[in-house]
Scaffold this motif. Structure first.
Motif, PDB file in Angstrom:
ATOM      1  N   ALA A  79      21.843  31.279  18.730  1.00  0.00           N
ATOM      2  CA  ALA A  79      21.314  32.036  19.868  1.00  0.00           C
ATOM      3  C   ALA A  79      22.417  32.185  20.894  1.00  0.00           C
ATOM      4  CB  ALA A  79      20.133  31.293  20.484  1.00  0.00           C
ATOM      5  N   SER A  80      22.298  33.200  21.733  1.00  0.00           N
ATOM      6  CA  SER A  80      23.254  33.278  22.839  1.00  0.00           C
ATOM      7  C   SER A  80      22.471  33.383  24.143  1.00  0.00           C
ATOM      8  CB  SER A  80      24.200  34.471  22.667  1.00  0.00           C
ATOM      9  OG  SER A  80      23.546  35.655  23.007  1.00  0.00           O
ATOM     10  N   SER A  81      23.061  32.855  25.218  1.00  0.00           N
ATOM     11  CA  SER A  81      22.366  32.888  26.514  1.00  0.00           C
ATOM     12  C   SER A  81      23.342  33.372  27.577  1.00  0.00           C
ATOM     13  CB  SER A  81      21.862  31.489  26.874  1.00  0.00           C
ATOM     14  OG  SER A  81      22.948  30.628  27.052  1.00  0.00           O
ATOM     15  N   THR A  82      22.791  33.909  28.628  1.00  0.00           N
ATOM     16  CA  THR A  82      23.621  34.328  29.758  1.00  0.00           C
ATOM     17  C   THR A  82      23.422  33.341  30.908  1.00  0.00           C
ATOM     18  OG1 THR A  82      21.857  35.791  30.402  1.00  0.00           O
ATOM     19  CG2 THR A  82      23.668  36.787  29.176  1.00  0.00           C
ATOM     20  N   GLU A  83      24.209  33.528  31.951  1.00  0.00           N
ATOM     21  CA  GLU A  83      24.285  32.545  33.037  1.00  0.00           C
ATOM     22  C   GLU A  83      22.921  32.155  33.594  1.00  0.00           C
ATOM     23  OE1 GLU A  83      26.582  33.977  36.282  1.00  0.00           O
ATOM     24  OE2 GLU A  83      26.850  31.980  37.161  1.00  0.00           O
ATOM     25  N   ASN A  84      22.038  33.150  33.756  1.00  0.00           N
ATOM     26  CA  ASN A  84      20.782  32.875  34.455  1.00  0.00           C
ATOM     27  C   ASN A  84      19.630  32.445  33.555  1.00  0.00           C
ATOM     28  OD1 ASN A  84      21.920  33.434  36.932  1.00  0.00           O
ATOM     29  ND2 ASN A  84      21.594  35.638  36.650  1.00  0.00           N
ATOM     30  N   ASP A  85      19.857  32.407  32.237  1.00  0.00           N
ATOM     31  CA  ASP A  85      18.719  32.023  31.394  1.00  0.00           C
ATOM     32  C   ASP A  85      19.030  30.793  30.552  1.00  0.00           C
ATOM     33  OD1 ASP A  85      20.338  32.969  29.432  1.00  0.00           O
ATOM     34  OD2 ASP A  85      18.934  34.433  28.622  1.00  0.00           O
ATOM     35  N   ARG A  86      19.835  29.904  31.104  1.00  0.00           N
ATOM     36  CA  ARG A  86      20.102  28.677  30.363  1.00  0.00           C
ATOM     37  C   ARG A  86      20.214  27.495  31.331  1.00  0.00           C
ATOM     38  NH1 ARG A  86      25.433  31.192  29.388  1.00  0.00           N
ATOM     39  NH2 ARG A  86      26.731  30.620  31.151  1.00  0.00           N
ATOM     40  N   SER A  87      20.014  26.325  30.758  1.00  0.00           N
ATOM     41  CA  SER A  87      20.250  25.114  31.538  1.00  0.00           C
ATOM     42  C   SER A  87      21.756  24.985  31.765  1.00  0.00           C
ATOM     43  CB  SER A  87      19.728  23.911  30.749  1.00  0.00           C
ATOM     44  OG  SER A  87      20.286  22.740  31.274  1.00  0.00           O
ATOM     45  N   PRO A  88      22.164  24.532  32.949  1.00  0.00           N
ATOM     46  CA  PRO A  88      23.607  24.392  33.178  1.00  0.00           C
ATOM     47  C   PRO A  88      24.236  23.217  32.418  1.00  0.00           C
ATOM     48  CG  PRO A  88      22.356  23.720  35.123  1.00  0.00           C
ATOM     49  CD  PRO A  88      21.359  24.238  34.130  1.00  0.00           C
ATOM     50  N   TRP A  89      23.408  22.390  31.749  1.00  0.00           N
ATOM     51  CA  TRP A  89      23.962  21.188  31.087  1.00  0.00           C
ATOM     52  C   TRP A  89      23.800  21.273  29.570  1.00  0.00           C
ATOM     53  CZ3 TRP A  89      19.732  20.470  34.594  1.00  0.00           C
ATOM     54  CH2 TRP A  89      20.144  20.344  35.918  1.00  0.00           C
ATOM     55  N   PRO A  90      24.783  20.735  28.811  1.00  0.00           N
ATOM     56  CA  PRO A  90      24.630  20.694  27.354  1.00  0.00           C
ATOM     57  C   PRO A  90      23.348  19.969  26.981  1.00  0.00           C
ATOM     58  CG  PRO A  90      26.841  20.017  27.999  1.00  0.00           C
ATOM     59  CD  PRO A  90      26.051  20.156  29.268  1.00  0.00           C
TER      60      PRO A  90
END
Ligand SMILES: C[S@@+](CC[C@H](N)C(=O)[O-])C[C@H]1O[C@@H](n2cnc3c(N)ncnc32)[C@H](O)[C@@H]1O
Length: 234
Positions: free
Chosen positions: A43-54
């Motif tokens: 999957a790929s995500s952009t800045e605003n739709d992901r958690s900032p942490w692994p």
């Protein structure tokens, strides 16, 4: 296995010019999710739709002075359930809070570290380290009966009780206008956890007496429980 796979995949992607040397938050991120040993999802995500942490887990340092490991839960909740802008606005020196089911004082201590004055409600003892902050007042009382003399900025609650009882009491705090925002835990039963979660959140919303912003999550540091951030919608 996933870790070893990631360690092999990263240099291979870099060699093909598909991965930057350093993380760049502006670029899309590739996620590789193993659902079994031989089946993975990309999957790929952009800045605003992901958690900032692994893995969605904030790396918080455990402070050896914290009165309990529970302190990590509230710390994680403040980072996972609130945006940086909300933390700036809603956690300020001089604010007032109640901590229901406070002993031995981990959550109170996290709030006190922000300069917030805390009424720590519990019949059990509060640790000397927490009291040494000078910002925590221990009140021996029942968290289901105690009410604040005036509107508080915060109410947090970690009382071990049936989740529907906690949800109703949390709703009463908002219905009565006793606090502006809250973070509370709902300890879930062994079975039918999702059903109980849905029921308790609906109960909370119904009895709060106003439209509410509600964010709930099972945090990394949570066990059989979820943590809820709530405040009236503006
Ligand atoms: C999981 S511990 C809280 C840990 C705490 N959040 C910390 O960080 O140190 C739960 C606490 O809830 C308290 N508690 C349970 N029922 C309560 C009630 N009705 N009124 C006040 N405290 C209660 C217990 O005495 C216990 O200390």
């Amino acid at each position: 296995m996933a870790k070893a796979f990631g360690n092999a995949l990263r240099p291979a992607l870099r060699k093909r010019g598909m991965l930057t040397d350093k993380p760049n938050p502006k670029l899309p991120v590739l996620h590789v999710v193993f659902i079994s040993n031989n089946h993975l999802l990309l999957a790929s995500s952009t800045e605003n739709d992901r958690s900032p942490w692994p893995m969605g887990i904030p790396r918080l340092k455990q402070d050896s002075r914290a009165p309990s490991r529970s302190a990590m839960k509230l710390d994680e909740a403040l980072h996972s359930l609130m945006t940086p802008a909300e933390r700036m606005e809603l956690l300020a020196q001089g604010m007032q809070a109640a901590d229901l089911g406070a002993a031995p004082g981990g959550w109170s201590w996290v709030l006190a570290k922000q300069g917030i004055q805390v009424s720590a409600i519990d019949n059990g003892p509060i640790s000397a380290d927490a009291l040494a902050t000078g910002l925590i007042e221990h009140i021996r009382a029942d968290g289901f009966h105690w009410q604040p003399p005036r509107t508080l900025d915060w109410m947090v609650c970690d009382m071990v009780e049936t989740p529907s009882k906690v949800a109703r009491r949390m709703a009463q705090w908002f219905a009565e206008g006793w606090c502006r925002q809250a973070i509370f835990n709902l300890k879930l039963p062994m079975k039918k956890r999702w059903e109980e979660t849905a029921l308790c959140l609906a109960l909370f919303e119904k009895h709060s007496g106003k439209p509410m912003l509600i964010r709930a999550k099972q945090l990394y540091h949570d066990r059989e429980e979820i943590t809820v951030f709530a405040r009236p919608l503006r």
